[in-house]
Each structure stands twice: as C-alpha cells, then as structure tokens.
Design an enzyme around this catalytic site. Structure first.
Site, PDB file in Angstrom:
ATOM      1  N   LYS A 115      67.414  23.463  28.541  1.00  0.00           N
ATOM      2  CA  LYS A 115      67.855  24.333  29.635  1.00  0.00           C
ATOM      3  C   LYS A 115      68.587  23.551  30.710  1.00  0.00           C
ATOM      4  CE  LYS A 115      65.003  28.450  29.336  1.00  0.00           C
ATOM      5  NZ  LYS A 115      64.212  29.438  30.076  1.00  0.00           N
ATOM      6  N   LYS A 197      70.204  34.135  12.870  1.00  0.00           N
ATOM      7  CA  LYS A 197      69.271  35.186  13.279  1.00  0.00           C
ATOM      8  C   LYS A 197      69.942  36.181  14.209  1.00  0.00           C
ATOM      9  CE  LYS A 197      64.992  34.520  14.867  1.00  0.00           C
ATOM     10  NZ  LYS A 197      63.757  33.838  15.327  1.00  0.00           N
ATOM     11  N   LYS A 200      70.882  38.451  20.879  1.00  0.00           N
ATOM     12  CA  LYS A 200      71.671  39.170  21.872  1.00  0.00           C
ATOM     13  C   LYS A 200      72.936  38.407  22.250  1.00  0.00           C
ATOM     14  CE  LYS A 200      68.970  37.441  25.803  1.00  0.00           C
ATOM     15  NZ  LYS A 200      67.719  36.845  25.345  1.00  0.00           N
TER      16      LYS A 200
END
Ligand code: TRP
Length: 333
Positions: A115, A197, A200
């Site tokens: 992150k 996979k 979004k």
C-alpha cells in the site's frame, strides 16, 4: 446456549462495491455460520481512512454494504452487525496495542509495503500501525476464529503475537484467536479476462451485485470465450478457461453439475450458452438487489440494525477494554 457457541469475528472494509466473485466465493456461505458460531461482523470504516476517502462516498458505501450483506443472508437477528466507528473501544484498545506492537513487526507487513508503494504521496502513520488497530478489533471480542482471506493472514498472525506478548506480561487477558480459512467457494474469474480473478478494478469483466439486469446481460454476452475450434460447452479449465469460468458460475447459481450443463447445451454454441448464464445470474442476484434496495430505503430499519449491533458490540468490547486498562495501570474513573 448462545454462550456456548464459539465466537467468530470479521471486519469488512467498505471500500468498494460487492461483486459476483465476492458473493459466490464467500459471502453467500456466511449466513449459515450463525447456526454454529456467535458471529460479529463490522464495517471497518476506521481502517478505510488509511488511504484518502471521499467523505460522502465513504458514508454511502458503509450503509450500502451493510444493506447488501444483510440482503446476502447475514440476518441481524442472528449476527451482530455494526459499524466500527460506533464502538469507540476499537480506537481505545488500538492505542494501547500500538504500544505493544513493535516497529520491526509492522515493517514486515507485506500489505504495508504494497500500500505504501501504491500511495507514495500518503504514507501516513495509520497505514503503518493499522495492524495494531486490527488486533484491537479482534481481541476486544475474545473470538475463537477470525475468517480472513490469504492477504490478511499475516495480520492475524501479528494479532496472535501481540496478544501473547500482552498476556505474558499481564496474565490471561486475551483469548488467542485462530485464523479460520473458510471452505473455498467458487473462484470466479473475470468475464473479460478469465486468467484473472473477477475484480472491481476491471469493471467490464466484473458483475456487481447491484448492477441492472440489462448491464449484467451485456457483460455476459461479451464474455470472453475461447478461440478453440469446437465451440462447444465442455468443462476444460486448461484449454477453455473462459467457458470453464462461465460453467462454474452457472453451476454455482443453478446447482447443476458440469455434466448436466454439458448435456443441457449439447449441440448449441456459445451464443446460446452465454445469455443463459447471464439470465441465471440475473435471477440469482435479483432478490438480493431488491432486498438491499428495500433495506437501504428504509432508513429507520437500517438505523435500528446498526444501533442494536453497536450496543451489543460495545457491551462486549467494554469488558475487555476495562480489563486491559486496569492491567496496564490506568486509574478507574
Ligand atoms: N484488514 C481487513 C481487510 O482489509 C479488514 C479488517 C479490519 C478485519 N479489522 C479486521 C478483518 C478484523 C478481520 C478482523 O480486509
């Protein structure tokens, strides 16, 4: 009876819209857990602000996701559903555990490394110490199990270490939780790229739970199939990953086996198969979408759910927090 059940707890970041992969892969099995476990689920809004959020979006998503989880079968009468920021003990124990979590431990967290690479302009303290808050989220409820995905296992491991360290100093305060790896549901791949996979971040290949039927249909009609010559509906993960993915989805929503599906579409091409999968998915999601919309429109109901959830949660959380405050030497008010 209630008290004899093992306790399970999980946090959900309200940071994106739920999709078919989330539903078939996991969420749809959650409702049944309440038969066996005393389950707590919370919207982890405190966690989301480690990366910058639009306030209006965060508020809307938190409520939308709560409504969607209820619509997916998490019955608020049987589960404790709440919003993390409504239970101040999370932040309070989070601070204490920050002081029992080592800089070195936090530095090893792969999610922090990922992150901070992605948000190079906002590597804030919260992003770094987030696992201590997550440890607090968990330990407040003395759960036996924490169901998490692969990406969160390291944080549960850290939670165990922090709890053991604390217990070692002060005696048995925290139950040491186990990660609970749920029985794998369907692993739904992207409709536009069956090598990856469903996610979004690739919206053309992703079917959202709240999406309109015509949009869902369009995505299925455009789903990538395979450039093999036989053009028939046959399950072959290796050589026909697009068709295999659609078959898996169809099987998951209809309960039909792969053989049954092959028979059903025998002699028919993908032009028949793809819209049929689309229809089945639309029908599977319709009651969820309608129920979620109904709940979301019923502000009084939604409010009563998260208020009751927060009340129950803070009662339990407060017991643990009081014990901790006493152990570390804070004066009781
Ligand atoms: N960190 C989790 C995630 O990103 C969400 C979460 C926060 C959580 N607190 C938790 C999960 C406690 C399990 C238990 O998905």
């Amino acid at each position: 009876m209630e008290n004899e059940k093992k306790v399970m707890l999980s946090g959900i970041q309200p940071s994106g819209d739920l999709h078919l992969g989330n539903y078939l892969g996991a969420i749809r099995n959650w409702g049944k857990r309440a038969e066996e476990f005393d389950c707590y689920y919370f919207m982890a809004d405190l966690h989301t602000i480690t990366v910058r959020q639009n306030p209006a979006d965060l508020r809307r998503r938190t409520l939308e996701q709560l409504a969607q989880y209820i619509a997916c079968g998490l019955d608020p009468e049987k589960n404790t559903l709440f919003i993390q920021s409504h239970v101040p003990q999370h932040a309070q124990l989070g601070w204490v555990l920050n002081c029992y979590t080592m800089f070195g431990e936090l530095s090893r967290m792969t999610q922090f490394k990922d992150k901070s690479a992605k948000n190079a302009d906002n590597i804030n303290g919260g992003l770094f110490t987030y696992p201590a808050l997550m440890a607090a989220d968990i330990l407040l409820y003395q759960p036996d199990y924490v169901p998490v995905g692969e990406d969160q296992k390291q944080h549960v491991e850290l939670t165990r270490n922090v709890a053991q360290r604390f217990n070692h100093i002060y005696g048995d305060v925290f139950k040491i939780p186990e990660p609970y790896i749920p029985k794998a549901g369907a692993r739904v791949m992207s409709l536009s790229d069956p090598a990856n996979k469903m996610s979004k971040s690739a919206p053309e290949g992703c079917v959202f739970l709240m999406e309109k039927p015509e949009d869902i249909q369009r995505k299925f009609k455009r789903a990538v199939t395979d450039c093999d010559t036989e053009r028939c509906v046959r399950y072959d993960r290796e050589n026909k990953p697009g068709v295999a993915n659609l078959m898996q989805i169809y099987s998951a929503v209809t309960g039909k086996s792969y053989e049954e599906i092959e028979r059903e579409f025998d002699g028919q091409g993908y032009g028949v198969f793809k819209p049929a999968v689309g229809d089945a998915v639309v029908e599977c999601l319709r009651p969820i979408r309608e129920e979620a919309s109904r709940i979301l429109a019923d502000k009084a109901y939604l409010e009563s759910v998260y208020r009751a959830g927060a009340e129950k949660a803070s009662y339990v959380a407060n017991k643990t927090l009081r014990k901790v405050y006493k152990k570390v030497g804070f004066v009781a008010r």
